[in-house]
Design an enzyme around this catalytic site. Structure first.
Site, short mmCIF file in Angstrom:
data_model
loop_
_atom_site.label_atom_id
_atom_site.label_comp_id
_atom_site.label_asym_id
_atom_site.label_seq_id
_atom_site.Cartn_x
_atom_site.Cartn_y
_atom_site.Cartn_z
N CYS A 112 0.82 -1.22 0.00
CA CYS A 112 0.00 0.00 0.00
C CYS A 112 0.86 1.26 0.00
CB CYS A 112 -0.95 0.00 1.18
SG CYS A 112 -1.82 -1.55 1.40
N HIS A 248 -2.92 6.88 2.48
CA HIS A 248 -3.46 5.59 2.04
C HIS A 248 -4.76 5.34 2.79
CE1 HIS A 248 -4.23 1.49 1.38
NE2 HIS A 248 -3.75 1.07 2.52
N ASN A 278 -10.35 -0.82 1.19
CA ASN A 278 -8.89 -0.65 1.11
C ASN A 278 -8.42 -1.25 -0.21
OD1 ASN A 278 -6.12 -0.93 1.22
ND2 ASN A 278 -6.06 -1.66 3.35
#
Ligand code: COA
Length: 322
Positions: A112, A248, A278
């Site tokens: 990520c 993020h 996510n």
């Protein structure tokens, strides 16, 4: 020459999945998922839809929206942990499929944190004078490597892709950058199909995302807050100067905790986790694109992007929107 972010595009699969979907096969509730993560929906890629397909569509969408030609792109960076296959790379597939004959092609493996790493690398490649037109892509099909028997993680992930174009210009708009890692936390968030050890610890070789959610949560809040302040200091800015913070998008509570720690009103954070879940390396461009489309992000705004993820990794940059 300096590096200038000049265009952005996204793509997400059609299938929208709400929280009630999970109530059918794990002990959970829409209320728990919303309150613990901020997630309301996420997208699931179709069975025959892969990361390269999402990435290709994101680039095509950007090219159409900005009337761009792609045949003179000279570097493609693709951040992903869900390659269609390890070899060839996603970047090589896109180089061919999108008709970029002169482009170097490389995948970034920083989970990520990958999109942030892409920004930092693109700036460096352009500042070196060696390259002039770079695509930085974050694309994932995380639902293909989600363990749907693990209720603590399966509710989190979604699929999507985003891309930015970074070009050589007399006056750039990518300012201070950070990139780093803390490999000691490798076993807290991983994806493996081999019976190996990470930092001496045995791991689950099931080709699914495995995480220690609480440890990652705590690390993310403290490391992101630290890097937020380092970026401010490098750029000579104070927290009031940041118009938009695009961390993020892993969990709304992580974003709220970082904002609280650094003294930024949470309204100044752009997120994609509530609608897309996510999406790992795609989460920052998804959030930024929605912010631009909503008319929030405007010319001259100072935007801080900051990713974190498995590795553990972190990376980001401050951009003045052009
Ligand atoms: N539905 C209902 N209850 C659940 C649940 C679910 N889907 N998942 C876990 N629970 C339960 C737990 O079993 C626990 O029950 P217990 O108290 O009886 O043991 C309780 O909820 C609290 O669990 P906890 O792990 O403390 O929850 P949390 O508030 O830390 O939230 C995460 C869990 C995973 C949402 C959170 O830790 C997180 O987001 N971590 C970061 C993960 C991440 O972002 N990873 C990617 C980084 S790039």
């Amino acid at each position: 020459m300096e590096a200038k972010l000049t265009a952005i595009g996204i793509y997400a699969p059609e299938k929208v999945v709400d929280n009630h979907y999970f109530e059918q096969f794990i002990e959970t509730s829409d209320e728990w998922i919303r309150s613990r993560t901020g997630i309301i929906t996420r997208r699931f890629a179709a069975e025959k839809e892969f990361t390269s397909d999402l990435a290709e569509q994101a680039v095509r969408n950007m090219a159409a929206e900005y009337q761009l030609r792609l045949d003179d792109v000279d570097f493609i960076l693709v951040a992903t942990v869900t390659h269609d296959q390890i070899m060839p790379s996603m970047a090589c597939q896109l180089q061919y499929r999108l008709g970029m004959p002169n482009a170097a092609a490389l995948d970034i493996s920083a989970a990520c944190g990958g999109f942030g790493y892409g920004l930092v690398l693109a700036k460096g490649l352009i500042n070196s004078g060696m390259y002039r037109k770079i695509l930085v892509i974050g694309a994932e099909t995380l639902t293909k490597v989600t363990d749907f028997t693990d209720r603590t993680s399966c509710i989190l992930f979604g699929d999507g892709a985003g891309v930015v174009l970074i070009e050589a210009a007399e006056k750039g708009n990518i300012g201070a950058c950070v990139a780093g890692a803390d490999g000691s936390g490798g076993q807290d968030l991983y994806l493996s199909n081999q019976n190996t050890l990470i930092n001496g610890e045995e791991i689950l070789a099931n080709n699914k995302i495995v995480q220690n959610g609480r440890k990652v949560f705590k690390w993310a809040v403290s490391q992101m807050s630290l890097q937020f302040n380092i970026l401010l200091e490098k750029e000579g800015l104070s927290v009031e100067d940041i118009d938009w913070f695009v961390p993020h998008s892993a969990n709304m509570r992580i974003i709220e905790a970082i904002c609280k720690q650094v003294g930024l009103p949470v309204e100044k954070a752009l997120e994609s986790v509530s609608t897309y879940g996510n999406t790992s390396s795609a989460s920052i461009p998804l959030a930024l694109y929605e912010g631009v489309r909503a008319g929030k992000v405007r010319k001259g705004h100072k935007v801080m992007m900051l990713g974190f993820g498995g590795g553990l990794t972190y990376a980001g940059a401050i951009v003045e929107w052009a």
